[in-house]
Design a protein around this motif. Structure first.
Motif, PDB file in Angstrom:
ATOM      1  N   GLU A   1       1.038  -0.907  -0.071  1.00  0.00           N
ATOM      2  CA  GLU A   1      -0.384  -0.190   0.364  1.00  0.00           C
ATOM      3  C   GLU A   1       0.962   1.396  -0.122  1.00  0.00           C
ATOM      4  OE1 GLU A   1      -4.268   0.546   1.762  1.00  0.00           O
ATOM      5  OE2 GLU A   1      -2.593   1.808   3.597  1.00  0.00           O
ATOM      6  N   ASP A   2       2.155   1.104   0.685  1.00  0.00           N
ATOM      7  CA  ASP A   2       2.650   2.589   0.642  1.00  0.00           C
ATOM      8  C   ASP A   2       3.344   2.621  -0.836  1.00  0.00           C
ATOM      9  OD1 ASP A   2       4.283   0.704   0.985  1.00  0.00           O
ATOM     10  OD2 ASP A   2       5.862   1.196   2.033  1.00  0.00           O
ATOM     11  N   GLN A   3       3.869   1.616  -1.751  1.00  0.00           N
ATOM     12  CA  GLN A   3       4.074   1.946  -2.617  1.00  0.00           C
ATOM     13  C   GLN A   3       2.632   2.367  -4.041  1.00  0.00           C
ATOM     14  OE1 GLN A   3       6.757  -1.110  -4.342  1.00  0.00           O
ATOM     15  NE2 GLN A   3       7.891  -1.543  -2.669  1.00  0.00           N
TER      16      GLN A   3
ATOM     17  N   ARG B   1       0.510   4.399  -2.597  1.00  0.00           N
ATOM     18  CA  ARG B   1      -0.244   5.924  -2.329  1.00  0.00           C
ATOM     19  C   ARG B   1       0.981   6.713  -3.148  1.00  0.00           C
ATOM     20  NH1 ARG B   1       3.101   8.550   1.417  1.00  0.00           N
ATOM     21  NH2 ARG B   1       3.632   7.060   1.484  1.00  0.00           N
ATOM     22  N   ALA B   2       2.522   5.947  -3.301  1.00  0.00           N
ATOM     23  CA  ALA B   2       3.493   7.288  -3.715  1.00  0.00           C
ATOM     24  C   ALA B   2       3.549   7.183  -4.483  1.00  0.00           C
ATOM     25  CB  ALA B   2       5.271   6.536  -3.248  1.00  0.00           C
TER      26      ALA B   2
ATOM     27  N   ASP C   1      -1.205  11.003   2.368  1.00  0.00           N
ATOM     28  CA  ASP C   1      -1.634   9.403   3.011  1.00  0.00           C
ATOM     29  C   ASP C   1      -1.754   8.299   2.499  1.00  0.00           C
ATOM     30  OD1 ASP C   1      -4.063   9.861   4.002  1.00  0.00           O
ATOM     31  OD2 ASP C   1      -3.079  11.864   4.252  1.00  0.00           O
ATOM     32  N   SER C   2      -2.711   7.390   3.426  1.00  0.00           N
ATOM     33  CA  SER C   2      -2.938   6.542   2.830  1.00  0.00           C
ATOM     34  C   SER C   2      -4.992   6.557   2.769  1.00  0.00           C
ATOM     35  CB  SER C   2      -2.549   4.616   3.916  1.00  0.00           C
ATOM     36  OG  SER C   2      -2.798   5.204   4.915  1.00  0.00           O
TER      37      SER C   2
ATOM     38  N   THR D   1      -5.862   6.595  -0.645  1.00  0.00           N
ATOM     39  CA  THR D   1      -5.527   5.463  -1.137  1.00  0.00           C
ATOM     40  C   THR D   1      -6.327   4.321  -1.235  1.00  0.00           C
ATOM     41  OG1 THR D   1      -3.323   6.210  -1.102  1.00  0.00           O
ATOM     42  CG2 THR D   1      -3.447   3.871  -1.772  1.00  0.00           C
TER      43      THR D   1
END
Length: 214
Positions: free
Chosen positions: A178-180, A182-183, A189-190, A193
């Motif tokens: 998820e962090d990838q 989002r970026a 922030d998520s 997303t």
């Protein structure tokens, strides 16, 4: 035995999103056209990324690195009222607290950008408007073209935002972190997303649950 005698139909809040199938249909149609122009190439790139419409339309050739196979998102096209008129403006800044971000592209997306360079490489913007040559193609015109091509291939009309939603949902389905996601999408922030993914209600498979519970 389960009680299915009185099933309740949940309210649908489904929002349009591209899928792997619709992307293939549109991409195949556009690739097989006898002549490519700034819109066909732009829409083909749109089908292969998850950035905002204003961001990829604002790309300049300074933002593209063919050797690394990347683009840098550092500005965005927006509509702003100037002297009583709504005009397209290159804001050269991003939403919220974002910073410029480098996006790794697929080989296919890089080849599409190379086509754009052969067509438009002498101009500042990757997808330069032929009307005045000072700004990139407009979001409204791109949406008109997308709807036109959707009709040609026999699918429901889509807009530029549908690809962003579909790409994020497919990234979740593919199990990407998820962090990838989002970026890459450019969310600060998520929360947003996850919002894009709210229609993806896939549950854990039997195999995955077996790994957890034995």
């Amino acid at each position: 035995m389960p009680n299915t005698s009185c099933p309740k139909k949940a309210a649908s809040h489904h929002k349009k999103a591209t899928t792997i199938e619709t992307r293939k249909l549109l991409d195949n149609y556009l690739c097989n056209l006898p002549k490519q122009d700034v819109y066909t190439i732009a829409i083909r790139l749109w089908l292969n990324i998850m950035q905002r419409s204003g961001e990829w339309r604002a790309l300049t050739w300074d933002d593209v690195d063919f050797e690394k196979g990347t683009i840098i998102i550092r500005h965005s096209m927006t509509k702003r009222e100037i002297e009583g008129k709504m005009v397209n403006v290159d804001d050269e800044h991003l939403k919220a607290d974002e910073i410029a971000r480098e996006i790794q592209l697929t080989d296919k997306a890089v080849l599409i950008l190379k086509e754009a360079y052969l067509l438009n490489g002498q101009k500042r913007y990757v997808f330069n408007s032929s009307r005045d040559g000072k700004l990139p193609i407009s979001g409204n015109r791109v949406n008109e073209k997308i709807k036109e091509y959707c009709k040609k291939v026999g699918i429901e009309p889509l807009s530029t935002h549908c690809q962003r939603r579909g790409a994020i949902q497919d990234a979740y389905t593919a199990g990407m972190p998820e962090d990838q996601i989002r970026a890459t999408a450019g969310h600060s922030d998520s929360t947003m997303t996850c919002y894009y993914n709210k229609d993806n209600n896939s549950t854990l498979s039997k195999d995955l649950q077996t790994k957890i519970f034995g």
